[in-house]
Write an enzyme that holds these catalytic residues in place. Structure first.
Site, PDB file in Angstrom:
ATOM      1  N   TYR A 153      15.169  31.251   7.736  1.00  0.00           N
ATOM      2  CA  TYR A 153      14.030  32.011   8.218  1.00  0.00           C
ATOM      3  C   TYR A 153      14.092  32.236   9.730  1.00  0.00           C
ATOM      4  O   TYR A 153      14.378  31.304  10.494  1.00  0.00           O
ATOM      5  CB  TYR A 153      12.723  31.289   7.890  1.00  0.00           C
ATOM      6  CG  TYR A 153      12.350  31.326   6.426  1.00  0.00           C
ATOM      7  CD1 TYR A 153      12.144  32.534   5.769  1.00  0.00           C
ATOM      8  CD2 TYR A 153      12.191  30.144   5.716  1.00  0.00           C
ATOM      9  CE1 TYR A 153      11.796  32.564   4.426  1.00  0.00           C
ATOM     10  CE2 TYR A 153      11.835  30.164   4.365  1.00  0.00           C
ATOM     11  CZ  TYR A 153      11.642  31.374   3.731  1.00  0.00           C
ATOM     12  OH  TYR A 153      11.296  31.408   2.397  1.00  0.00           O
ATOM     13  N   LYS A 164       0.839  -1.205   0.000  1.00  0.00           N
ATOM     14  CA  LYS A 164       0.000   0.000   0.000  1.00  0.00           C
ATOM     15  C   LYS A 164       0.868   1.248   0.000  1.00  0.00           C
ATOM     16  O   LYS A 164       2.073   1.190   0.288  1.00  0.00           O
ATOM     17  CB  LYS A 164      -0.898  -0.004   1.233  1.00  0.00           C
ATOM     18  CG  LYS A 164      -0.145   0.053   2.554  1.00  0.00           C
ATOM     19  CD  LYS A 164      -1.086  -0.004   3.739  1.00  0.00           C
ATOM     20  CE  LYS A 164      -0.296   0.077   5.061  1.00  0.00           C
ATOM     21  NZ  LYS A 164      -1.191   0.073   6.237  1.00  0.00           N
TER      22      LYS A 164
END
Length: 392
Positions: free
Chosen positions: A272, A52
């Site tokens: 940042y 999956k």
């Protein structure tokens, strides 16, 4: 024998079939196949390879083929569309899907994908699907995880209804299954309660006239910790295929390269908000991979990568497309390979390290790798691309 890590980081040339050459995820199929063989031996019964979520980010089609070649008997997917992808690739092994829109039952039947049934509504939807042969289903009993599956009080009714439809030739109950909340931990009271309830559920189903081909309960953790009690006729293994578990080999190496290097004095803010500052005169390397590619933002200030045969810490916030690495007084060069994580054989960080640094599990680290990172499929024993293709 040349290891995958040595093979793929020996030069600055990634040799990618697709993508821009800034990053790649190298999937080692020899590791996957070794893991399948190990788990089959531990379980002592047939194995369903759960592929999956694009095989936990490793590439569903090539991984499925490798698993089947190494001894897996079944394939497991969550969604019907995942199964259809495998069928369209020519893979014919028995397959189960367990989380789906009931309106898509026709699609599953058309591609010979078995469906999990947890309720009367699921059963009715499958019964309404059209096809010349009975729809194959696996009845799922909730034995105590309280996530999906048929509650115990509704189980006998679901079993009787399924038996009636089976006698009418509308469905075929191939399997009965459940899922363990504690991975089969031998000392967990919940495990023993689930084992008892599952045994009772199978007995009730058989009493209703059902004769399933397979009963299955164990996942990777159960296979490794408690196979004798949890294995039944089939085991479902997902995480273990990719080296998540004890004594298994991680199969994926996430690699990139240095694209800029600069010398920075002590006390300079990085990125940042200047979330971190340099603590010494140092060299900073810019690495072109960020949270859009699967680097968790929570890794800032914690994680390390492998460059020039040593670990080096991330510094500053993780940006969408890039991170900054503090490589120390000795500079690195533009183009130098960087291993974000790998099997750990050379000392490089592993997915388990990244999971620890970011308070998650290895599953999330693997499945979080973004789509713009090409997957390259190799076999460790030869260093050649696998037959599944150079990239997926």
């Amino acid at each position: 024998m040349t290891s995958t890590l040595e093979m793929t980081t020996g030069t600055g040339d990634f040799g990618l079939g697709v993508g821009d050459g800034l990053a790649e995820a190298v999937v080692d199929h020899s590791a996957i196949q070794d893991n399948v063989r190990t788990l089959v031996a531990q379980a002592g019964v047939p194995l369903m390879a759960v592929v999956k979520a694009d095989a936990f980010g490793h590439g569903a089609v090539p991984v499925a083929r490798s698993c089947l070649a190494a001894g897996a008997s079944w394939l497991g997917v969550t969604r019907i569309g995942e199964g259809v992808e495998l069928r369209r690739a020519g893979i014919t092994a028995p397959m189960l899907a367990w989380l789906y829109d009931p309106a898509s039952a026709d699609l599953a039947r058309a591609h010979t994908i078995d469906l999990s049934v947890s309720s009367a509504a699921d059963l009715a939807a499958v019964a309404r699907s059209h096809g010349p042969q009975p729809a194959h289903i696996h009845l799922k009993l909730d034995t105590g995880m309280h996530r999906s599956g048929c509650p115990g009080e509704d189980w006998a009714r679901l079993a009787r209804s399924s038996a009636e439809l089976e006698r009418a030739g509308i469905v075929r109950v191939v399997g009965i299954w459940s899922h363990l909340s504690h991975g089969g931990q031998p000392g967990a009271i919940a495990t023993h309660r689930q084992l008892l309830m599952f045994g009772a559920g199978v007995a009730i189903a058989r009493g209703a006239g059902l004769h399933p081909t397979v009963t299955h309960l164990a996942n990777t953790a159960a296979v490794q910790s408690n196979p004798a009690l949890t294995r039944h006729d089939l085991v479902r293994v997902g995480a273990g295929l990719f080296g998540i578990g004890e004594g298994l080999r991680p199969a994926l190496t996430l690699r990139t390269r240095v694209v800029q290097v600069r010398r920075v004095a002590a006390g300079r803010g990085v990125g940042y908000n200047h979330a971190q500052r340099t603590t010494r005169d140092t060299h900073l390397a810019l690495v072109p991979i960020g949270y859009a590619d699967g680097i968790p933002r929570a890794a800032a200030g914690r994680a390390e990568v492998w460059v020039r045969d040593r670990r080096a810490p991330l510094i500053g916030e993780v940006s969408m497309d890039q991170v900054v690495v503090d490589v120390g007084p000795e500079p690195v060069a533009v183009g130098d390979p960087v291993v974000v994580f790998g099997p750990g054989v050379l000392g490089e960080p592993t997915a388990r390290d990244w999971a620890r640094w970011t308070d998650t599990n290895e599953h999330e680290i693997y499945t979080g790798i973004g789509q713009r990172v090409p997957r390259r499929h190799v076999r460790q024993v030869t260093g050649e691309p696998s037959t599944e293709g150079a990239a997926a």
